[in-house]
Design an enzyme around this catalytic site. Structure first.
Site, PDB file in Angstrom:
ATOM      1  N   SER A   1      -4.249  26.146 -36.625  1.00  0.00           N
ATOM      2  CA  SER A   1      -5.395  25.198 -36.135  1.00  0.00           C
ATOM      3  C   SER A   1      -4.783  24.890 -34.667  1.00  0.00           C
ATOM      4  CB  SER A   1      -5.289  23.561 -36.762  1.00  0.00           C
ATOM      5  OG  SER A   1      -3.916  23.358 -36.994  1.00  0.00           O
TER       6      SER A   1
ATOM      7  N   HIS B   1      -2.217  18.577 -47.565  1.00  0.00           N
ATOM      8  CA  HIS B   1      -0.774  19.319 -47.584  1.00  0.00           C
ATOM      9  C   HIS B   1      -0.126  19.262 -48.810  1.00  0.00           C
ATOM     10  CE1 HIS B   1       2.972  20.694 -45.903  1.00  0.00           C
ATOM     11  NE2 HIS B   1       2.498  21.175 -44.486  1.00  0.00           N
TER      12      HIS B   1
ATOM     13  N   ARG C   1      -8.229  25.880 -44.245  1.00  0.00           N
ATOM     14  CA  ARG C   1      -7.243  26.490 -43.086  1.00  0.00           C
ATOM     15  C   ARG C   1      -5.880  27.099 -43.462  1.00  0.00           C
ATOM     16  NH1 ARG C   1      -3.342  24.289 -39.642  1.00  0.00           N
ATOM     17  NH2 ARG C   1      -3.113  22.453 -40.970  1.00  0.00           N
TER      18      ARG C   1
ATOM     19  N   HIS D   1      -4.355  16.447 -44.886  1.00  0.00           N
ATOM     20  CA  HIS D   1      -3.604  16.769 -43.739  1.00  0.00           C
ATOM     21  C   HIS D   1      -4.434  17.249 -42.645  1.00  0.00           C
ATOM     22  CE1 HIS D   1      -0.332  18.764 -41.575  1.00  0.00           C
ATOM     23  NE2 HIS D   1      -0.740  20.083 -41.799  1.00  0.00           N
TER      24      HIS D   1
ATOM     25  N   ALA E   1      -6.307  20.769 -27.848  1.00  0.00           N
ATOM     26  CA  ALA E   1      -7.919  21.369 -27.280  1.00  0.00           C
ATOM     27  C   ALA E   1      -8.182  20.740 -26.127  1.00  0.00           C
ATOM     28  CB  ALA E   1      -8.939  20.890 -28.370  1.00  0.00           C
TER      29      ALA E   1
ATOM     30  N   ARG F   1      -2.242  26.611 -49.335  1.00  0.00           N
ATOM     31  CA  ARG F   1      -2.080  25.377 -49.361  1.00  0.00           C
ATOM     32  C   ARG F   1      -2.867  24.474 -50.826  1.00  0.00           C
ATOM     33  NH1 ARG F   1      -1.696  23.036 -43.306  1.00  0.00           N
ATOM     34  NH2 ARG F   1       0.429  24.091 -43.396  1.00  0.00           N
TER      35      ARG F   1
ATOM     36  N   GLN G   1       4.550  20.166 -36.732  1.00  0.00           N
ATOM     37  CA  GLN G   1       5.848  20.588 -36.869  1.00  0.00           C
ATOM     38  C   GLN G   1       6.135  22.073 -37.019  1.00  0.00           C
ATOM     39  OE1 GLN G   1       7.226  18.703 -40.632  1.00  0.00           O
ATOM     40  NE2 GLN G   1       7.131  16.931 -39.692  1.00  0.00           N
TER      41      GLN G   1
ATOM     42  N   GLU H   1       4.912  30.906 -43.237  1.00  0.00           N
ATOM     43  CA  GLU H   1       4.426  29.735 -43.985  1.00  0.00           C
ATOM     44  C   GLU H   1       3.495  30.315 -44.823  1.00  0.00           C
ATOM     45  OE1 GLU H   1       4.552  26.277 -40.596  1.00  0.00           O
ATOM     46  OE2 GLU H   1       2.620  27.459 -40.676  1.00  0.00           O
TER      47      GLU H   1
ATOM     48  N   GLY I   1      -5.225  15.789 -26.768  1.00  0.00           N
ATOM     49  CA  GLY I   1      -4.354  16.620 -27.462  1.00  0.00           C
ATOM     50  C   GLY I   1      -4.492  18.087 -27.171  1.00  0.00           C
TER      51      GLY I   1
HETATM   52  P1  FAD Z   1      -5.531  15.541 -31.437  1.00  0.00           P
HETATM   53  O1  FAD Z   1      -4.201  16.393 -31.075  1.00  0.00           O
HETATM   54  O2  FAD Z   1      -5.490  14.877 -32.722  1.00  0.00           O
HETATM   55  O3  FAD Z   1      -5.950  14.774 -30.377  1.00  0.00           O
HETATM   56  C1  FAD Z   1      -6.967  13.954 -30.491  1.00  0.00           C
HETATM   57  C2  FAD Z   1      -7.341  13.400 -29.111  1.00  0.00           C
HETATM   58  O4  FAD Z   1      -8.656  12.373 -29.068  1.00  0.00           O
HETATM   59  C3  FAD Z   1      -6.256  11.987 -28.748  1.00  0.00           C
HETATM   60  O5  FAD Z   1      -5.770  12.040 -27.530  1.00  0.00           O
HETATM   61  C4  FAD Z   1      -7.156  10.881 -29.437  1.00  0.00           C
HETATM   62  O6  FAD Z   1      -6.704   9.627 -28.629  1.00  0.00           O
HETATM   63  C5  FAD Z   1      -8.567  11.477 -28.767  1.00  0.00           C
HETATM   64  N1  FAD Z   1      -9.659  10.499 -29.349  1.00  0.00           N
HETATM   65  C6  FAD Z   1      -9.820  10.543 -30.815  1.00  0.00           C
HETATM   66  N2  FAD Z   1     -10.784   9.380 -30.900  1.00  0.00           N
HETATM   67  C7  FAD Z   1     -11.335   9.132 -29.624  1.00  0.00           C
HETATM   68  C8  FAD Z   1     -12.135   7.895 -29.049  1.00  0.00           C
HETATM   69  N3  FAD Z   1     -12.888   7.558 -29.839  1.00  0.00           N
HETATM   70  N4  FAD Z   1     -11.925   7.943 -27.665  1.00  0.00           N
HETATM   71  C9  FAD Z   1     -11.240   8.511 -27.032  1.00  0.00           C
HETATM   72  N5  FAD Z   1     -10.333   9.399 -27.364  1.00  0.00           N
HETATM   73  C10 FAD Z   1     -10.205   9.574 -28.462  1.00  0.00           C
HETATM   74  N6  FAD Z   1      -1.335  22.667 -36.955  1.00  0.00           N
HETATM   75  C11 FAD Z   1      -0.900  23.864 -36.618  1.00  0.00           C
HETATM   76  O7  FAD Z   1      -1.604  24.858 -36.148  1.00  0.00           O
HETATM   77  N7  FAD Z   1       0.520  24.155 -36.684  1.00  0.00           N
HETATM   78  C12 FAD Z   1       1.363  22.884 -37.212  1.00  0.00           C
HETATM   79  O8  FAD Z   1       2.526  23.106 -37.353  1.00  0.00           O
HETATM   80  C13 FAD Z   1       0.684  21.811 -37.728  1.00  0.00           C
HETATM   81  N8  FAD Z   1       1.472  20.702 -38.030  1.00  0.00           N
HETATM   82  C14 FAD Z   1       0.797  19.531 -38.229  1.00  0.00           C
HETATM   83  C15 FAD Z   1       1.751  18.397 -38.560  1.00  0.00           C
HETATM   84  C16 FAD Z   1       0.857  17.021 -38.796  1.00  0.00           C
HETATM   85  C17 FAD Z   1       1.843  15.993 -39.250  1.00  0.00           C
HETATM   86  C18 FAD Z   1      -0.354  17.140 -38.596  1.00  0.00           C
HETATM   87  C19 FAD Z   1      -1.224  15.726 -38.598  1.00  0.00           C
HETATM   88  C20 FAD Z   1      -1.384  18.136 -38.085  1.00  0.00           C
HETATM   89  C21 FAD Z   1      -0.742  19.298 -38.015  1.00  0.00           C
HETATM   90  N9  FAD Z   1      -1.234  20.528 -37.525  1.00  0.00           N
HETATM   91  C22 FAD Z   1      -0.460  21.757 -37.237  1.00  0.00           C
HETATM   92  C23 FAD Z   1      -2.638  20.394 -37.145  1.00  0.00           C
HETATM   93  C24 FAD Z   1      -2.891  20.233 -35.749  1.00  0.00           C
HETATM   94  O9  FAD Z   1      -1.956  19.388 -35.350  1.00  0.00           O
HETATM   95  C25 FAD Z   1      -4.077  19.682 -35.442  1.00  0.00           C
HETATM   96  O10 FAD Z   1      -5.257  20.193 -35.953  1.00  0.00           O
HETATM   97  C26 FAD Z   1      -4.315  19.776 -33.825  1.00  0.00           C
HETATM   98  O11 FAD Z   1      -3.360  19.178 -32.958  1.00  0.00           O
HETATM   99  C27 FAD Z   1      -5.597  19.070 -33.320  1.00  0.00           C
HETATM  100  O12 FAD Z   1      -5.505  19.061 -32.054  1.00  0.00           O
HETATM  101  P2  FAD Z   1      -6.943  18.303 -31.188  1.00  0.00           P
HETATM  102  O13 FAD Z   1      -6.748  18.505 -29.851  1.00  0.00           O
HETATM  103  O14 FAD Z   1      -8.171  18.758 -31.736  1.00  0.00           O
HETATM  104  O15 FAD Z   1      -6.875  16.694 -31.604  1.00  0.00           O
HETATM  105  C1  SIN Z   2       3.333  22.320 -41.331  1.00  0.00           C
HETATM  106  O1  SIN Z   2       4.423  22.465 -40.546  1.00  0.00           O
HETATM  107  O2  SIN Z   2       3.470  22.651 -42.658  1.00  0.00           O
HETATM  108  C2  SIN Z   2       1.878  22.176 -40.908  1.00  0.00           C
HETATM  109  C3  SIN Z   2       1.467  23.435 -40.427  1.00  0.00           C
HETATM  110  C4  SIN Z   2       0.082  23.121 -40.381  1.00  0.00           C
HETATM  111  O3  SIN Z   2      -0.552  22.167 -40.472  1.00  0.00           O
HETATM  112  O4  SIN Z   2      -0.474  24.316 -39.931  1.00  0.00           O
END
Ligand code: FAD
Ligand code: SIN
Length: 532
Positions: A390, A242, A385, A350, A21, A289, A52, A118, A19
């Site tokens: 995030s 959320h 948050r 969320h 990070a 939120r 989104q 927001e 993802g």
């Molecule tokens: P993720 O993007 O969740 O990636 C996790 C990765 O780890 C994936 O590749 C997965 O396959 C891998 N993984 C997990 N477990 C394992 C395992 N055991 N073995 C191997 N791989 C594994 N935040 C904002 O700032 N703005 C927004 O507009 C926003 N909108 C959102 C809307 C929705 C619907 C959701 C659910 C969240 C939203 N968030 C938003 C929050 C934000 O999207 C997440 O906090 C952020 O994307 C997390 O990124 P990450 O890289 O930490 O993890």
């Molecule tokens: C949203 O679009 O409402 C999500 C934004 C967020 O989770 O930071």
């Protein structure tokens, strides 16, 4: 034995997660090192692709870092670590610049980026790509990673546990981390991916709740793996709900972005049409939120409703379609025209504010182990948050972890030989139904007993069930060959345990942790730090 030691692959660093990070860290590390990125399922299966609203950054001349810092601390109810908040927010404009360079097509307004608004933000400061920012960001990062010769992407790998000192062929007695054991989902083989440094970027644990906006794989794997390996975990009771997830009997986890309220959407009683937020907070629909989610929860419980309405139909149809094309399209497919009628919504889990404790360099307690993104507790979010902070955290800490590894590379030892995965005492499962049953049970009691409004009695009930399920799941894990479902179930239960244990330790109501037994706020904010 079905295992292989992948020590010979020659990767310097293993990143778990593809993802925001994980890929940010991988791209920065790949400037000098060979990086292996592992992902459960597909490379776009994390929350990043689903985001989104957008990414918060101070880009407007009328806004300041101080404003963004203050808004973040207010939302976080004072539990945030100021040093982290400053660190992240001051790096936001640069993070956005990097994404623009990678080709993310952010919306513009004249020569500048368009900024939306927001909840909890005192200014317009959310950069976005319509209402599907995450997909654009995920695609740009993935394209860059695929083109990078120093990065190998391996989807379809479910990591089971970290390789630590105790897995060394000759145990050194240290808690040093040397990579991960991962299940190859296609072959069923478990491989050891060994490296000098490991970065966890596995996302949150949202799926521990029955209703969640998070994708299927958000089962707290990284948090559980780090905990089992001996790393501290903090503030797990701070689970964000959320306010506005679509209420629909078929589509259970479709988010209606906060930006709908940011652009004028109003929350109303579904029968009387009464706009209820003025009774709860002066900031109305744009209060943080936790406040909006609790207000909706209160309306639902007080009037016996299934949902409330989110209404933006008073805005011109063209405005609504232009700002929210993805949501508009999706809802039309479900028979709801948001330009002329309100949207039924309910709160849903969320975001996981707590996680593996890290410092400003993304370092965990364990030598050789870094973490970034939603699986961490960096001090940015505190007790709640702030919207769109995030994704920003993912970019800043992905970079920070990579920078620390690169800066200290000479001090990272060559990995020792490690033991292969031992499957000599397991057989194929003959009762997969146990996994499904336990998974459903955990998610139900977490929703009912450890949700938006808590009590000590309900938390203790949840704890009691966790103890019983733990025996059953551990026994199952010891006797049967691992599958992704079993790995996730074990981690879900571990996450549930960490959430409930933390919640029981907090004797106050702060931010996302709201309990009827301790409604007051303690004079001083303290993190809930669990030590393995
Ligand atoms: P993720 O993007 O969740 O990636 C996790 C990765 O780890 C994936 O590749 C997965 O396959 C891998 N993984 C997990 N477990 C394992 C395992 N055991 N073995 C191997 N791989 C594994 N935040 C904002 O700032 N703005 C927004 O507009 C926003 N909108 C959102 C809307 C929705 C619907 C959701 C659910 C969240 C939203 N968030 C938003 C929050 C934000 O999207 C997440 O906090 C952020 O994307 C997390 O990124 P990450 O890289 O930490 O993890
Ligand atoms: C949203 O679009 O409402 C999500 C934004 C967020 O989770 O930071």
């Amino acid at each position: 034995m079905d295992s292989q030691n992948r020590n010979t692959d020659g990767y310097d660093v293993v990143v778990v997660g593809s993802g925001g990070a994980g890929l940010t860290a991988a791209l920065a590390l790949a400037e000098r090192l060979k990086v292996l990125v592992l992902a459960k399922g597909s490379l776009t299966g994390g929350s990043t692709a689903w985001a989104q609203g957008g990414i918060a950054a101070v880009l407007d001349a009328g806004d300041t870092f101080e404003n963004h810092i203050r808004d973040t601390m207010i939302a976080g109810a004072g539990l945030n670590r100021l040093e982290t908040v400053e660190f992240v927010i001051e790096r936001a404009p640069l993070a956005i610049e990097r994404l623009v360079e990678l080709g993310v097509p952010f919306n513009t307004e004249g020569p500048s980026l368009h900024l939306t608004r927001e909840g909890g933000h005192s200014h317009r400061r959310i950069v976005h790509v319509n209402d599907a920012t995450g997909w654009a960001v995920q695609s740009a990062l993935l394209k860059a990673a695929e083109a990078n010769p120093n990065i190998t992407l391996l989807p379809g790998r479910s990591c089971i546990d970290l390789i630590t000192g105790r897995h060394e062929a000759r145990y050194s007695g240290s808690g040093r981390v040397w990579g991960v054991y991962a299940l190859d989902e296609a072959t069923g083989h478990v491989e050891a991916h060994v490296a000098r440094a490991t970065v966890l970027a596995t996302g949150g644990a949202g799926r521990v709740y029955q209703f969640s906006t998070a994708p299927r794989g958000a089962t707290g794997d990284g948090i559980a793996m780090a905990w089992r390996a001996g790393a501290r975990v903090s503030n797990m009771e701070m689970m964000q709900f959320h306010p506005t997830c679509l209420y629909n009997l078929e589509v259970k986890n479709f988010l209606i972005t906060e930006a709908v309220r940011g652009e004028g959407g109003r929350l109303k009683h579904p029968v009387t049409g009464h706009r209820f937020m003025p009774e709860y907070d002066d900031r109305l629909e744009l209060a943080p939120r936790d406040i909006v989610a609790r207000a909706i929860d209160d309306q639902i419980k007080r009037y016996g409703l299934d949902y409330v309405h989110l209404d933006i139909s008073h805005k011109p149809p063209e405005f609504v379609k232009e700002h929210f094309p993805t949501i508009h399209e999706k809802l039309l497919g479900l028979g709801i025209d948001m330009t002329t009628e309100p949207i039924p919504v309910v709160p849903a889990q969320h975001y996981t504010c707590g996680g593996v404790l890290i410092d400003l360099n993304g370092k965990t307690d364990l030598p050789g182990l870094y973490a970034a993104g939603e699986c961490t507790e960096s001090g940015l979010h505190g007790a709640n948050r702030l919207a769109s902070n995030s994704l920003l955290e993912c970019f800043v800490f992905g970079e920070a972890a990579a920078a620390d590894i690169l800066d200290h590379w000479d001090a990272f030892d060559e990995p020792p030989p490690v033991n292969p995965w031992d499957e000599s005492r397991v057989t194929d499962s003959d009762e997969e139904v146990v996994i499904k049953q336990n998974w459903t049970e955990i998610r139900r009691f977490m929703w009912n007993y450890v949700g938006i409004v808590r009590t000590t009695k309900r938390l203790e009930r949840a704890q009691h069930r966790i103890k019983m399920l733990n025996d059953e799941i551990e026994e199952y894990y010891r006797h049967f060959r691992v599958s992704t479902d079993l790995i996730e179930l074990r981690n879900l239960l571990q996450s549930a345990d960490l959430i409930v244990t933390s919640a029981l330790q907090r004797h106050e109501s702060r931010g996302l942790h709201y309990t009827l037994d301790y409604p007051a706020l303690l004079p001083e904010a303290h993190d809930t730090v669990l030590v393995p």
